[in-house]
Design an enzyme around this catalytic site. Structure first.
Site, PDB file in Angstrom:
ATOM      1  N   GLY A 196       4.084   2.592 -20.643  1.00 27.98           N
ATOM      2  CA  GLY A 196       4.418   1.173 -20.681  1.00 27.98           C
ATOM      3  C   GLY A 196       3.438   0.348 -19.877  1.00 27.98           C
ATOM      4  O   GLY A 196       3.090   0.708 -18.755  1.00 27.98           O
ATOM      5  N   ASN A 230       4.331   9.949 -14.605  1.00 24.69           N
ATOM      6  CA  ASN A 230       4.272  11.395 -14.357  1.00 24.69           C
ATOM      7  C   ASN A 230       3.878  12.218 -15.582  1.00 24.69           C
ATOM      8  O   ASN A 230       3.277  13.277 -15.427  1.00 24.69           O
ATOM      9  CB  ASN A 230       5.522  11.935 -13.658  1.00 24.69           C
ATOM     10  CG  ASN A 230       6.797  11.455 -14.286  1.00 24.69           C
ATOM     11  OD1 ASN A 230       6.781  10.881 -15.379  1.00 24.69           O
ATOM     12  ND2 ASN A 230       7.903  11.691 -13.609  1.00 24.69           N
ATOM     13  N   ILE A 268       6.256   0.547 -13.501  1.00 25.87           N
ATOM     14  CA  ILE A 268       7.200  -0.435 -12.974  1.00 25.87           C
ATOM     15  C   ILE A 268       8.441   0.258 -12.442  1.00 25.87           C
ATOM     16  O   ILE A 268       9.141  -0.277 -11.600  1.00 25.87           O
ATOM     17  CB  ILE A 268       7.609  -1.475 -14.031  1.00 25.87           C
ATOM     18  CG1 ILE A 268       8.278  -0.829 -15.247  1.00 25.87           C
ATOM     19  CG2 ILE A 268       6.416  -2.329 -14.448  1.00 25.87           C
ATOM     20  CD1 ILE A 268       9.023  -1.805 -16.139  1.00 25.87           C
ATOM     21  N   ASP A 269       8.715   1.476 -12.946  1.00 22.30           N
ATOM     22  CA  ASP A 269       9.958   2.159 -12.577  1.00 22.30           C
ATOM     23  C   ASP A 269       9.975   2.616 -11.124  1.00 22.30           C
ATOM     24  O   ASP A 269      11.039   2.901 -10.578  1.00 22.30           O
ATOM     25  CB  ASP A 269      10.191   3.365 -13.488  1.00 22.30           C
ATOM     26  CG  ASP A 269      10.306   2.972 -14.945  1.00 22.30           C
ATOM     27  OD1 ASP A 269      10.605   1.791 -15.223  1.00 22.30           O
ATOM     28  OD2 ASP A 269      10.079   3.835 -15.809  1.00 22.30           O
ATOM     29  N   MET A 272      14.827  -3.094 -16.784  1.00 25.37           N
ATOM     30  CA  MET A 272      14.277  -1.775 -17.084  1.00 25.37           C
ATOM     31  C   MET A 272      14.395  -0.857 -15.865  1.00 25.37           C
ATOM     32  O   MET A 272      15.074  -1.194 -14.900  1.00 25.37           O
ATOM     33  CB  MET A 272      12.823  -1.925 -17.519  1.00 25.37           C
ATOM     34  CG  MET A 272      12.653  -2.559 -18.890  1.00 25.37           C
ATOM     35  SD  MET A 272      10.884  -2.731 -19.297  1.00 25.37           S
ATOM     36  CE  MET A 272      10.986  -2.936 -21.075  1.00 25.37           C
ATOM     37  N   GLN A 284       9.363  -8.600 -18.925  1.00 24.60           N
ATOM     38  CA  GLN A 284       9.462  -8.374 -17.488  1.00 24.60           C
ATOM     39  C   GLN A 284       8.331  -7.525 -16.931  1.00 24.60           C
ATOM     40  O   GLN A 284       7.862  -7.729 -15.821  1.00 24.60           O
ATOM     41  CB  GLN A 284      10.818  -7.758 -17.124  1.00 24.60           C
ATOM     42  CG  GLN A 284      10.993  -6.288 -17.469  1.00 24.60           C
ATOM     43  CD  GLN A 284      12.455  -5.839 -17.440  1.00 24.60           C
ATOM     44  OE1 GLN A 284      13.015  -5.558 -16.408  1.00 24.60           O
ATOM     45  NE2 GLN A 284      13.079  -5.795 -18.605  1.00 24.60           N
ATOM     46  N   ARG A 285       7.882  -6.545 -17.720  1.00 25.14           N
ATOM     47  CA  ARG A 285       6.923  -5.608 -17.123  1.00 25.14           C
ATOM     48  C   ARG A 285       5.491  -6.129 -17.145  1.00 25.14           C
ATOM     49  O   ARG A 285       4.624  -5.550 -16.503  1.00 25.14           O
ATOM     50  CB  ARG A 285       7.034  -4.231 -17.786  1.00 25.14           C
ATOM     51  CG  ARG A 285       6.584  -4.156 -19.206  1.00 25.14           C
ATOM     52  CD  ARG A 285       6.845  -2.750 -19.766  1.00 25.14           C
ATOM     53  NE  ARG A 285       6.511  -2.696 -21.178  1.00 25.14           N
ATOM     54  CZ  ARG A 285       6.880  -1.726 -22.000  1.00 25.14           C
ATOM     55  NH1 ARG A 285       7.603  -0.719 -21.554  1.00 25.14           N
ATOM     56  NH2 ARG A 285       6.514  -1.746 -23.265  1.00 25.14           N
TER      57      ARG A 285
END
Lengths: 424, 424
Positions: A15, A116, A145-146, A191, A303-304
């Site tokens: 993403g 990852n 972003i996570d 997210m 958002q990202r």
């Protein structure tokens, strides 16, 4: 050992974010600035897919001003993908194909900017290269972003989505506040997959108890409908309105995604079917069980990549991570991911870079720790606030066109000549 | 005729915007600055509801710095509502109640900041006052992100939602561009009800043909599924991806909202039920009829209060409209709404204010005119671009807290003593 000479390939995966291009800029400028080491600098079109298909472009042909402007441009300028390579034990074909392309172009440096899965790919590629005695350096630059990568204090991309998510909730919380006599409840979905880092960031908007978000639904906290309904009812009593942040990966106690809960919550108070991810389910529950009107915000991909309100700190650190990867490569380091390291002392926030084994990152996953979630499981702690606030500081600069909107780089991406037979 | 002396009441109504508080600031500061005319300045809590319930607060008790900061604070600081008064012929009770409260407090000026329902309320109130010989001035200040008010070139609130919508589509369009090998289509739903002004504003993001939005679905253009599918397929051929802006009020040729199309489009390619407004239906169509993965963005209320990327031009004009209302009131003008008037000559954009009859605004509705929609019905024209670009210029200033996020005003809203029996 003399420094390895050869071409470098840079790829972006997964993403997009507001600052993954800033990392790319750091790597590209670093490589182009060291032509004695990097005899060529290629971008791989659409992540690892571009290498598999031998679709690569020469970054030396791009305008240096546009490379610099990558630092102020969202999304993935090299192109991205979600192509998951097979396991090395099960099928070496993909990896061997990549090495075939690398050998054909004398590519000796591989920089993978991603999460990852990307670190896993880079690790396996490095392993196969060693096994086959092809001298090559594989390095990872973190991006997500996570914020769920292991071994690093935080991930480039997180500070910006956190800043944007906090302001979005602060602002739409004001909207709910203003119009609570009509639109009493808002469910804002963020997210973050199975990790609650982004959900938590919206808690930064809440400077006072009566402000949004009143309830945060974290993926780390099982969603129990009875407790949730009580929480909303209490909020209605206290504040006459309820603003809820809902992580996309919120799960019921049996481990199922709320977003997939389907028919169970699929009817709103008017009998309409209204599923739409986790927020749709939460909305339906609020309307049917609490009996107040609810609406949903689902900023989605906006958002990202929200460069227009990105964190300057995040953009700078993303660039720094890219630069650090080049420095490590020149030192001959391979099989590592650049990490972000926060100063341990009690002084003002400072951040440097470190190194972690690609395998350790590939196999890890960093959930929001319990000390960042309050006792009720519906909000953040002061410890989280202290962790997150330094990451959202400052407004990343923007270049504006005369039309009044920002200008974001688009690279020319002129493909280099193919030297191997077509693949796949 | 000597200037009427008495208290002023200011109310905000309908959906909040980024700049409705800027209009309120213009009115409040104008009234407080003329104490010889305005013997008191009250805010009506939650729009006309506050007057009905005699819940009003004294704006002279607020910190003047916070009043000034209203110009940089989104949503509706006085509180808003969607309370629709009954028709004057059918039921005069609400209007008589309002006049009762006005008389009790010697309120002689009523400023209503809102859309056409609010103008209708203000007009009827003025009419009843005249009929009952209660000397009172009723004025409207336009507010709507939908930009659909008659008699004005544009509406305060529109420039800011247009700017935010354009940047959101520009940025998430880059996301779709970057990840088209996996997430091929994005459907971005915007507000605007039956008018396509906000949908059109996203077209400003498209500086080149291959950029988002490739297809805009306007409420003014009936949604024909076969044509839409062809448009998406052509877009896939040309660009390998498709970014669609969808107005929330898009209708099928029989006049039904696409959002209500229900079961017809409710299954995605995996058989999941996935309705969620118009965008959910569009997504389901793309997945089932074109066969590519689609995702939806639904910024929801966050779009209309996005102060963090509001238009400076819009914020200034909103303030100007508030100031103009006070100037008109002091001149003894009543029964009018302030309009925004664009210079007719070919020089640089300039905007002044004018006046329109409240009734004309109340009964009008301004759809996106045909000359702003391209021949295919899926994009904007150069004429729209020329119309809209001046409205989105500049970044409205923000005040930041040390925590790195903006600070938005909250008024104390200390209620004044009630002088009439409880209502309702």
């Amino acid at each position: 050992m003399p420094t390895l000479k050869g071409k470098a390939v840079i790829a972006q995966s997964g993403g997009p974010t507001a600052v993954i291009n800033a990392s790319a800029a750091g790597v590209i400028q670093g490589c182009l600035g060291n032509p004695d080491v990097f005899t060529g600098v290629y971008g791989s079109l659409n992540g690892i897919l571009g290498t598999l298909q031998e679709e690569m472009f020469d970054l030396a042909c791009e305008d240096p001003n546009e490379i610099e402007r990558l630092r102020r441009s969202p999304a993935s300028a090299l192109g991205s993908c979600r192509h998951k390579l097979k396991d090395l034990q099960a099928d070496r074909a993909d990896y061997e194909r990549i090495l075939e392309v690398f050998k054909a172009h004398d590519i000796r440096y591989f920089f993978y900017i991603g999460g990852n899965d990307s670190m896993d790919t880079a690790a396996k590629l490095g392993k196969l290269a060693r096994e086959t005695d092809y001298e090559m350096i594989a390095l990872g630059v973190p991006k997500t972003i996570d914020n769920d990568l292991a071994c690093t204090d935080h991930c480039p991309g997180y500070g910006s989505v956190a800043r944007y998510s906090a302001i979005s909730v602060m602002e739409s919380g004001r909207d709910t506040d203003a119009l609570y006599t009509h639109d009493t409840c808002t469910v804002h979905e963020v997210m973050g997959r199975n990790a609650g880092w982004i959900a938590a960031s919206t808690g930064l908007a809440r400077r006072n108890d009566d402000e949004a978000p009143h309830i945060i639904l974290f993926p780390e906290v099982p969603f129990v409908i009875e407790k949730f309904v009580q929480d909303v009812q209490r909020c209605m009593t206290d504040y006459k309105r309820c603003f809820i942040t809902c992580g996309e990966g919120v799960k019921t106690p049996d481990g199922k995604y709320l977003a997939d809960a389907g028919g169970q919550f699929a009817k709103d108070s008017f009998g309409h079917t209204q599923l739409g991810g986790a927020a749709g389910a939460v909305r339906a529950i609020v309307e049917s069980k609490v009996g107040v009107k609810a609406r949903t915000n689902l900023p989605g991909t906006a958002q990202r990549v929200a460069m227009h309100f990105a964190s300057k700190t995040d953009a700078n650190e993303a660039y720094l991570a890219g630069q650090a990867a080049v420095a490590a490569a020149i030192e001959g380091i391979s099989g590592k991911m650049i990490t972000l390291v926060r100063n341990e002392d009690s002084g003002p926030y400072a951040c440097t870079t470190g190194l972690a084994n690609l395998e350790d990152v590939a196999n890890g996953e960093k959930m929001l720790p319990p000390e960042f979630i309050n006792a009720e499981g519906t909000g953040i702690t002061e410890a989280f606030r202290q962790y997150a606030l330094p990451l959202i500081q400052g407004s990343a600069p923007l270049d504006f066109e005369p039309d009044g909107l920002p200008v974001y780089t688009r690279l020319k991406r002129t493909l280099v000549e193919k030297l191997t037979p077509a693949w796949g």
